[in-house]
Enzyme design. Structure first.
Site, short mmCIF file in Angstrom:
data_model
loop_
_atom_site.label_atom_id
_atom_site.label_comp_id
_atom_site.label_asym_id
_atom_site.label_seq_id
_atom_site.Cartn_x
_atom_site.Cartn_y
_atom_site.Cartn_z
N LYS A 87 106.74 2.36 7.99
CA LYS A 87 106.68 2.58 6.15
C LYS A 87 105.47 2.41 5.59
O LYS A 87 105.61 2.40 4.47
CB LYS A 87 107.46 1.59 6.72
CG LYS A 87 108.96 2.23 7.09
CD LYS A 87 110.11 0.51 6.75
CE LYS A 87 111.70 1.68 7.06
NZ LYS A 87 111.79 2.18 8.75
C1 LIG Z 1 112.49 2.66 9.38
C2 LIG Z 1 112.73 3.29 10.63
C3 LIG Z 1 112.98 3.79 11.20
C4 LIG Z 1 113.95 5.47 10.46
O1 LIG Z 1 113.32 5.79 9.43
P1 LIG Z 1 114.53 6.45 8.67
O2 LIG Z 1 113.10 6.89 6.95
O3 LIG Z 1 114.74 5.46 7.53
O4 LIG Z 1 115.20 7.78 9.03
C5 LIG Z 1 112.49 4.72 12.34
N1 LIG Z 1 111.57 3.54 13.19
C6 LIG Z 1 111.08 2.70 12.76
C7 LIG Z 1 110.23 1.72 13.92
C8 LIG Z 1 111.35 2.29 11.61
O5 LIG Z 1 110.45 1.43 10.90
#
Ligand SMILES: *Cc1c(COP(=O)(O)O)cnc(C)c1O
Length: 487
Positions: A130
């Protein structure tokens, strides 16, 4: 570049990138998408192959944000994607070439004739993918707010990853404050320390005496108080934010270039998925013309998306049907970005999207199995799969033993499902979404050893922490926000 809502309201209006940057949903409850996807020419693709991450980000983003002057955008991407920000690499990489890359590609080996590799997206400040988009969002917010002489108070709820990525993106940014609610004593010691050790005066950690759902309910209640929201300039940074999605398009291109020698080759990507934000960016990269073979949607036991891609039935889950798993950032009951893909799948028919997502609200889902639209899922390259806790543990152990590489639980979901979709001669790139240290319990279970800890995080849990404990009470949270916004 004009943006439209997936539900069709305000079809004649113009919305620029900057217009939708600070908002969330469109007025009609839909999500914003570009009126047309920009296409990448063969010449551009050839030229982009050798660009730095920051300059590639500039090229891609400028196609979507033509209302930001090019020089400003280039400065923003160069300030965001620096080796200093994305340098929390594994100790064994620290002296190597990987240390200077933003998203290094790590080749594991050849399985069933396909080269299997990991695209490292979690070398940013909070060790989760993120950061890739959120860091850019922090700089974009600061830039846009300064331009209009405005301020913004971001209110959010987190059980871990999103909140810390938002805080590290917004810390020290002019014109922005962050009020992040988290469940008191419910996060891991590492995640708590990541957030609460921030001492920046514009970051406020609120430990709510309750569970994550209480935090989320408070955010919803505050957001529904339109007078309060307007007076205190409350905003959010949730995963439906368009800038977050588009920033993620960049690493699909970067990963493609790293996995291939020429632009005649095709590549598949496996994506650990929850809210469909990450893989939605892959879909957009494909629509722009990036030669992607398959987009492999990997879920955990919360398999809303896997069910859809296998059966054509989209069925959102109730809170009681949502499992708490060892890949918690994928524990979702519905996928908030999914509507963007459905819009494209239905040939961009906003009236049908409106009807389907009304059905989601009223009937809990919809069924496209019988309609010709579902057959088109294949044309868009989508396949899927799910995994269980036992699968994750197996994958973590197997990759460690076979390739001497430690992966986190979410990446393990991606790898497990990737292996079900290998095709000879087509490289399979698994997106690594977090580092193992964030989910140490399962690492200990799988490997009987401690997860690797990047050097920069030594002693994190011992740092002084700054947070406010509040009861799970909307008014008390409002009072806290009001008291700290200087209004
Ligand atoms: C947020 C997140 C996901 C999922 O991503 P999306 O964009 O919500 O599909 C997967 N793995 C980790 C470690 C995350 O922080």
């Amino acid at each position: 570049m004009n943006y439209i809502s997936t539900r069709g309201a305000g079809a004649g209006e113009r919305h620029t990138f900057s217009d939708i940057l600070l908002g969330g949903l469109a007025k009609d409850g839909g999500l914003y998408l570009p009126a047309d996807y920009p296409r990448v020419s063969a010449d551009e693709l050839a030229r982009w192959r050798t660009l730095s991450y920051a300059d590639l980000a500039f090229e891609i983003l400028s196609k979507f944000s033509d209302d930001i002057p090019a020089e400003d955008l280039r400065a923003l991407t160069r300030r965001t994607y620096t080796a200093q920000t994305y340098c929390h690499v594994r100790d064994d990489d620290a002296s190597g070439a990987l240390a200077t890359q933003i998203t290094p590609l790590k080749t594991l080996g050849v399985e069933n004739g396909a080269t299997l590799s990991l695209l490292e997206l979690s070398n940013g400040p909070t060790l989760a993918f993120k950061d890739m988009a959120m860091q850019l969002l922090g700089n974009l917010f600061e830039y846009t707010l300064a331009k209009h002489g405005e301020t913004l108070n971001i209110l959010g709820a987190t059980s871990g990853d999103t909140g810390s990525a938002a805080e590290y993106a917004m810390r020290g940014k002019q014109g922005v404050r962050v009020f992040m609610l988290s469940p008191h004593l419910k996060m891991s010691a590492f995640q708590t320390a990541q957030m609460y050790s921030l001492q920046d005066p514009n970051i406020f950690n609120v430990a709510v005496e309750g569970v994550f759902d209480d935090c989320q309910d408070i955010v919803k209640a505050v957001s529904n108080d339109h007078a309060f929201k307007a007076q205190y300039k409350i905003g959010t940074v949730n995963s439906i934010n368009w800038a977050r999605v588009v920033a993620q398009v960049v690493y699909y291109f970067k990963g493609y270039f790293a996995a291939t020698q020429s632009n005649d080759e095709r590549v598949s990507f496996a994506v650990p998925s929850g809210n469909f934000g990450n893989v939605c960016a892959g879909h957009i990269a494909r629509m722009m013309g990036l030669p992607i073979e398959k987009l492999v949607v990997a879920t955990n036991e919360n398999d809303v998306l896997d069910e859809f891609f296998r059966t054509g039935i989209y069925r959102v889950r109730k809170a009681a049907e949502t499992y708490h798993t060892s890949s918690p950032s994928m524990d979702i009951s519905k996928a908030s970005n999914f509507e963007r893909f459905v819009f494209d799948l239905l040939g961009r028919d906003p009236a049908r999207v409106l009807q389907l997502f009304r059905d989601v609200e009223e009937k809990g889902g919809f069924d496209l199995a019988a309609s010709g639209d579902f057959a088109r899922v294949q044309q868009f390259g989508f396949v899927s799969g799910r995994s269980s806790h036992a699968d994750r543990v197996d994958a973590i152990r197997d990759v460690f033993e076979r390739y001497d590489t430690m992966i986190d639980t979410h990446t393990a979901d991606g790898l497990k499902v990737a292996r079900e979709h290998l095709q000879p001669g087509i490289p399979m790139v698994v997106l690594e979404t977090a580092q193992p240290i964030k989910f140490g319990e399962t690492i200990r279970e799988a490997l009987l050893r401690e997860p690797e800890r990047p050097a920069a995080f030594a002693g994190l849990e011992a740092l002084p922490q700054r947070f406010e404990i509040l009861p799970a009470d909307v008014q008390r949270v409002k009072d806290f926000v009001a008291a700290h916004t200087g209004d």
